[in-house]
Design a protein around this motif. Sequence first.
Motif, PDB file in Angstrom:
ATOM      1  N   THR A  45       0.866  -1.177   0.000  1.00  0.00           N
ATOM      2  CA  THR A  45       0.000   0.000   0.000  1.00  0.00           C
ATOM      3  C   THR A  45       0.902   1.228   0.000  1.00  0.00           C
ATOM      4  N   LEU A  46       0.294   2.370  -0.149  1.00  0.00           N
ATOM      5  CA  LEU A  46       1.057   3.609  -0.144  1.00  0.00           C
ATOM      6  C   LEU A  46       0.569   4.482   1.004  1.00  0.00           C
ATOM      7  N   PRO A  47       1.285   4.669   2.050  1.00  0.00           N
ATOM      8  CA  PRO A  47       2.579   4.041   2.335  1.00  0.00           C
ATOM      9  C   PRO A  47       2.377   2.619   2.823  1.00  0.00           C
ATOM     10  N   PRO A  48       3.448   1.820   2.819  1.00  0.00           N
ATOM     11  CA  PRO A  48       3.364   0.466   3.373  1.00  0.00           C
ATOM     12  C   PRO A  48       2.869   0.519   4.811  1.00  0.00           C
ATOM     13  N   LEU A  49       2.037  -0.430   5.155  1.00  0.00           N
ATOM     14  CA  LEU A  49       1.290  -0.364   6.405  1.00  0.00           C
ATOM     15  C   LEU A  49       2.048  -0.944   7.606  1.00  0.00           C
ATOM     16  N   THR A  50       2.162  -0.161   8.646  1.00  0.00           N
ATOM     17  CA  THR A  50       2.617  -0.694   9.928  1.00  0.00           C
ATOM     18  C   THR A  50       1.489  -1.555  10.478  1.00  0.00           C
ATOM     19  N   THR A  51       1.843  -2.713  11.027  1.00  0.00           N
ATOM     20  CA  THR A  51       0.764  -3.625  11.419  1.00  0.00           C
ATOM     21  C   THR A  51       1.216  -4.640  12.460  1.00  0.00           C
ATOM     22  N   ILE A  52       0.280  -5.462  12.897  1.00  0.00           N
ATOM     23  CA  ILE A  52       0.563  -6.521  13.855  1.00  0.00           C
ATOM     24  C   ILE A  52       0.466  -7.854  13.122  1.00  0.00           C
ATOM     25  N   ARG A  53       1.541  -8.600  13.124  1.00  0.00           N
ATOM     26  CA  ARG A  53       1.548  -9.845  12.342  1.00  0.00           C
ATOM     27  C   ARG A  53       0.839 -10.972  13.064  1.00  0.00           C
ATOM     28  N   VAL A  54      -0.057 -11.639  12.328  1.00  0.00           N
ATOM     29  CA  VAL A  54      -0.759 -12.815  12.833  1.00  0.00           C
ATOM     30  C   VAL A  54      -0.237 -14.042  12.084  1.00  0.00           C
ATOM     31  N   PRO A  55       0.274 -15.020  12.795  1.00  0.00           N
ATOM     32  CA  PRO A  55       0.877 -16.182  12.138  1.00  0.00           C
ATOM     33  C   PRO A  55      -0.164 -17.193  11.674  1.00  0.00           C
ATOM     34  N   ALA A  56      -0.762 -16.943  10.525  1.00  0.00           N
ATOM     35  CA  ALA A  56      -1.860 -17.779  10.028  1.00  0.00           C
ATOM     36  C   ALA A  56      -1.438 -19.234   9.849  1.00  0.00           C
ATOM     37  N   TYR A  57      -0.293 -19.421   9.242  1.00  0.00           N
ATOM     38  CA  TYR A  57       0.183 -20.779   9.001  1.00  0.00           C
ATOM     39  C   TYR A  57       0.371 -21.523  10.316  1.00  0.00           C
ATOM     40  N   ARG A  58       0.986 -20.850  11.263  1.00  0.00           N
ATOM     41  CA  ARG A  58       1.238 -21.512  12.540  1.00  0.00           C
ATOM     42  C   ARG A  58      -0.041 -21.757  13.318  1.00  0.00           C
ATOM     43  N   LEU A  59      -1.021 -20.900  13.134  1.00  0.00           N
ATOM     44  CA  LEU A  59      -2.312 -21.158  13.764  1.00  0.00           C
ATOM     45  C   LEU A  59      -2.905 -22.445  13.210  1.00  0.00           C
ATOM     46  N   GLY A  60      -2.844 -22.602  11.902  1.00  0.00           N
ATOM     47  CA  GLY A  60      -3.338 -23.817  11.268  1.00  0.00           C
ATOM     48  C   GLY A  60      -2.566 -25.033  11.756  1.00  0.00           C
TER      49      GLY A  60
END
Lengths: 336, 336
Positions: free
Chosen positions: B284-299
């Motif tokens: 995105t513009l600007p690139p988004l600061t965010t909180i990472r959720v580990p989807a793969y590891r949740l699975g």
Amino acid sequence: MADVAREAGVSRTTVSFVLNNVADSNIPEATRERILQVARELNYVPNVQALNLVTGQTMMIALIVRQTSEQMSIDTFTGEFIRGVTTVIEAQNYHLLVHAAEPDAPESTYGKLVRTRKVDGLLVTSPLVNDPEVRLLHDEGTPIVLNGSTDADDIPSVDVDNRQGAYTAVRHLINIGHRRIGHISNAPFSYRSSSDRLEGYRQALAEAGILYDLNLVMQGEFTPSSGFRPMLALLDSPEPPTAVFVGSDTVAFGALEAVRHRGYRVPEDVSIIGFDDIVFSQYTLPPLTTIRVPAYRLGYSAGELILKIIQGEKLPDYRVVLPTELVIRRSTVKRP
Amino acid sequence: MADVAREAGVSRTTVSFVLNNVADSNIPEATRERILQVARELNYVPNVQALNLVTGQTMMIALIVRQTSEQMSIDTFTGEFIRGVTTVIEAQNYHLLVHAAEPDAPESTYGKLVRTRKVDGLLVTSPLVNDPEVRLLHDEGTPIVLNGSTDADDIPSVDVDNRQGAYTAVRHLINIGHRRIGHISNAPFSYRSSSDRLEGYRQALAEAGILYDLNLVMQGEFTPSSGFRPMLALLDSPEPPTAVFVGSDTVAFGALEAVRHRGYRVPEDVSIIGFDDIVFSQYTLPPLTTIRVPAYRLGYSAGELILKIIQGEKLPDYRVVLPTELVIRRSTVKRP
DNA sequence: TCGCGTTACTAACCCGTGTCAGTCAAAAAA
DNA sequence: TTTTTTGACTGACACGGGTTAGTAACGCGA
């Protein structure tokens, strides 16, 4: 079921007849009612495993996906596709098994599914489309439908009209005045989808009397980052394009990034058109003009097709080709 | 198998013993070899349906997804989650059945899967987490794991630490000097994930001695467009926030759009932080600061957990809570 | 030679269902 | 009255495997 029979004072056979509504088994209404009543009371549910054993059908279709974790995290296509498939097949009491084929385990990882009678048919997604295992299974008589095109014309498949879609995209650029048009592919050209899109690109150029220039053709590979360098290369070339057709929205995101990186603007300096119309393409800056691919409907069609094949319908043509649609947004603009 | 027995000149029982490596069945090496040889020649593969019938296990786990087509097309989470699940369970010879629960067919559409012995266990995704059917199945003894949190503490589940993640996000904004901080949720507050994130938001404010202002809290609903209006509302308020914590990247895209729409800039005029860290947030513009959720590891965790439950392991705690991670990009900036 | 323990198997039952070929009593036809 | 037909069911087999209880043949010691 034996319990129901005992409780209702009839044989198991009779119960089976009633529950399955077998024709020509003249069971009087009174008995029928009684059996149904008892079944309800005893909360009877059939064991599908036993049923499968005797009918020889598993009512199960496998979707074989071969993607790296990275690809999967980018991919919104598969989700929609799955939704399309399940909608059709679950309506006919079939279920979908999703199997992730390991890229390194080359074979028989999914052939086993059908040989062990775990599933009745296979839906195979594109990277595997040329896998020899697919050929083998098809020749053995396994119901199989490919998602994506192969050179093997005799195997049933479902795909979008890639050539036509690319043609429409490039045609659009030409219509709004562009003559120097670059291309970045969605995947390596060994993929049928890439080469078909390239062909559409070339056809549109040829029709407009524009010479095909190999220096303007670059290769992307699924990810945004794979679109970044190729775009830089195009921008830095001695005679840069005024418009670029990118074979995938996801790859196009990297291309947009590259344009900004060089300090140019989209669409003022370069027009960009993508392919797929994933949801996020509406939210890039500027929103991306693109070619819409009906992922849900592809899944739906694949589901319909595999069911027909499993049920032994003889069809005149086992290939489904769906049309694409041009979605004009703000990343393409008339060349002054 | 009968064919193999006949061909090898032994009984079916003996073949079964050899193929299953049954202990205490002293079959001499010569016979064993011969049987294996014949089985190979005859290309014997066991019929899993029959096996399931006799063992009572189906080696199948269902993932229940309840999403509209629109949600599915946005969603990159489910794909990664699926990949995580299949990785674990296929290693133990289990397979994944993906079932799309219709939003309008309220019940028993997936309960049927376990009652008819089609699957051994259920993985249920968040919108259904409070479905009474879930409670019922769990009480009946069905192995079941929820993806997402409920108030029902006794049902096994896998989730990210939503409260902590939100706390970290808001804490970050506070650390870089913001005091007037808005919030747009990822979903209606009836969803546990939303209310947990809201709680984290409030906790961070409270710790910093900032008053909680209800006028700064808005509700989003999964889609980018659901973030657009709330953001406009925040911008137009008499005392607009200098930073906004949005409970979902996808919703944040709409928020970014709204900021541009009003002619403001991110992050100069408003800082924005998202939640999820989907791939597109980098572009995105600007690139988004965010909180990472580990989807793969949740699975992955969900897969591990359901297998343990199916195999009857008694665990001290059936709840898995995974940590999140702050990913700082360019949509948040120090308040001067 | 007899009894007994091994070795190397196998017969038979079970899982839960579908289905074909009968069976038996009552009603209808001859 | 005897034969045939019909109505209302049921017995038994099949699907493809796992498993328990048992048996026949052999070797060995007494």
